[in-house]
Design an enzyme around this catalytic site. Structure first.
Site: not given
Length: 319
Positions: A11, A125, A127, A129, A171, A103
């Site tokens: 993304g 990202t 996110d 994360d 996510r 990731d």
């Protein structure tokens, strides 16, 4: 090292262009050529690449998205696909690769490194994360987009005296929802990392209504479930009129904030330094405002941890 490659995968995230710019200009500063690989690992296998110059990355630091475009590739996950990528890099005399992404992108970088081709991962990202870094490129910009949406929704929520649910991306991570909810003064924040008592949510909503509160804002991380399903459940249980806003992909767009531009510049430049130093299979990150790097395998094995102290604070401040 005379020539390296750079690609963006997965993304897109605001600040990726700033990272590309940093990679290119840092490398050229050290008399290293940079090849830009278009459409991620898919383009790498196909040899879709071009030599980048200082001018190639001019006037992109403020642009969202990625000038190299992005794509996902199932073929690259196979040994055959990875070998095709390595053959293309050998053909174009690329000696090292900077991979900007999340990731999934890092797993690809790890595989190439294991096959003898050095790669450095740069976390990009919205996110946030990824383990091994306090922040990922794009998170701050997306966060500010969500906060702006909360402020706007609050205006109409007040006018109509309703409960509004904002479903945000992330996510399986709740960072975006948690940070935005705390910064936006949300009454309730629902994240995957913390199981929320539904009865407690209803009680908080009723308590606010009883003391004359005209509206409520609930921020829901997409990893928990659908905002519409949650809204229907609230209405059925409490009778409160509820509306839902799903922010979707607008969270991934827009001009990157100063925070993301600086972070991307620092991480991109450090990735080049690691390749020059002879490293591969590493990820660059930032912890306590200091640049760090970790083995990609170690990063992928660890679970990103959210700051639950912020979650507790949000509940205390939204009484």
């Amino acid at each position: 090292m005379k020539r390296i490659g750079v690609l963006t995968s997965g993304g897109d995230a605001p600040g990726m262009n700033a990272a590309i710019r940093a990679v290119v200009r840092k490398a050229i500063f050290h008399d290293i050529e940079v090849v830009g690989i278009k459409y991620g690992y898919e383009g790498l296998m196909e040899g879709n690449m071009e030599l980048l110059t200082i001018g190639s990355v001019g006037d992109i630091i403020h642009r969202g998205g990625t000038m190299l475009f992005s794509a996902r590739s199932e073929e690259f996950k196979t040994d055959e696909g990875q070998q095709k990528a390595i053959e293309q890099m050998k053909k174009h005399q690329i000696e090292g690769l900077v991979v900007i992404g999340g990731d999934g992108s890092f797993r690809g970088a790890q595989k190439l490194t294991e096959k003898g081709f050095p790669c450095i991962g740069v976390p990009g990202t919205i996110d946030n994360d990824i383990a091994g870094t306090d922040f990922t490129i794009g998170f701050d910009t997306a966060l500010n987009t969500v906060i702006e949406a909360i402020d706007r929704v609050r205006d109409t929520a007040t006018s109509h005296e309703r409960t509004y649910i904002l479903e945000v991306m992330g996510r399986d991570a709740g960072d975006l929802a948690l940070w935005a909810g705390l910064a936006g003064g949300a009454e309730t924040i629902i994240i995957p990392e913390k199981e929320e008592d539904f009865d407690d949510i209803i009680e908080r909503l009723k308590r606010g209504r009883d003391r004359g509160k005209k509206h409520s804002i609930i921020v829901l991380a997409e990893g928990v479930g659908s905002g519409f399903d949650f809204a229907e459940r609230i209405t059925e249980t409490s009778g409160l009129e509820t509306r839902v806003t799903v922010l979707g992909y607008i969270q991934r767009g827009g001009s990157p904030t100063a925070q993301d531009r600086v972070l991307a510049s620092r991480l991109g430049a450090r990735a080049v330094e690691l390749l020059i130093e002879g490293h591969g299979g590493r990820m660059v990150g930032i912890e306590n405002n200091q640049l760090v790097d970790y083995d990609i395998h170690e990063v992928l094995e660890k679970q990103h941890e959210i700051d639950l102290g912020m979650y507790d604070l949000s509940k205390e401040l939204s009484i």
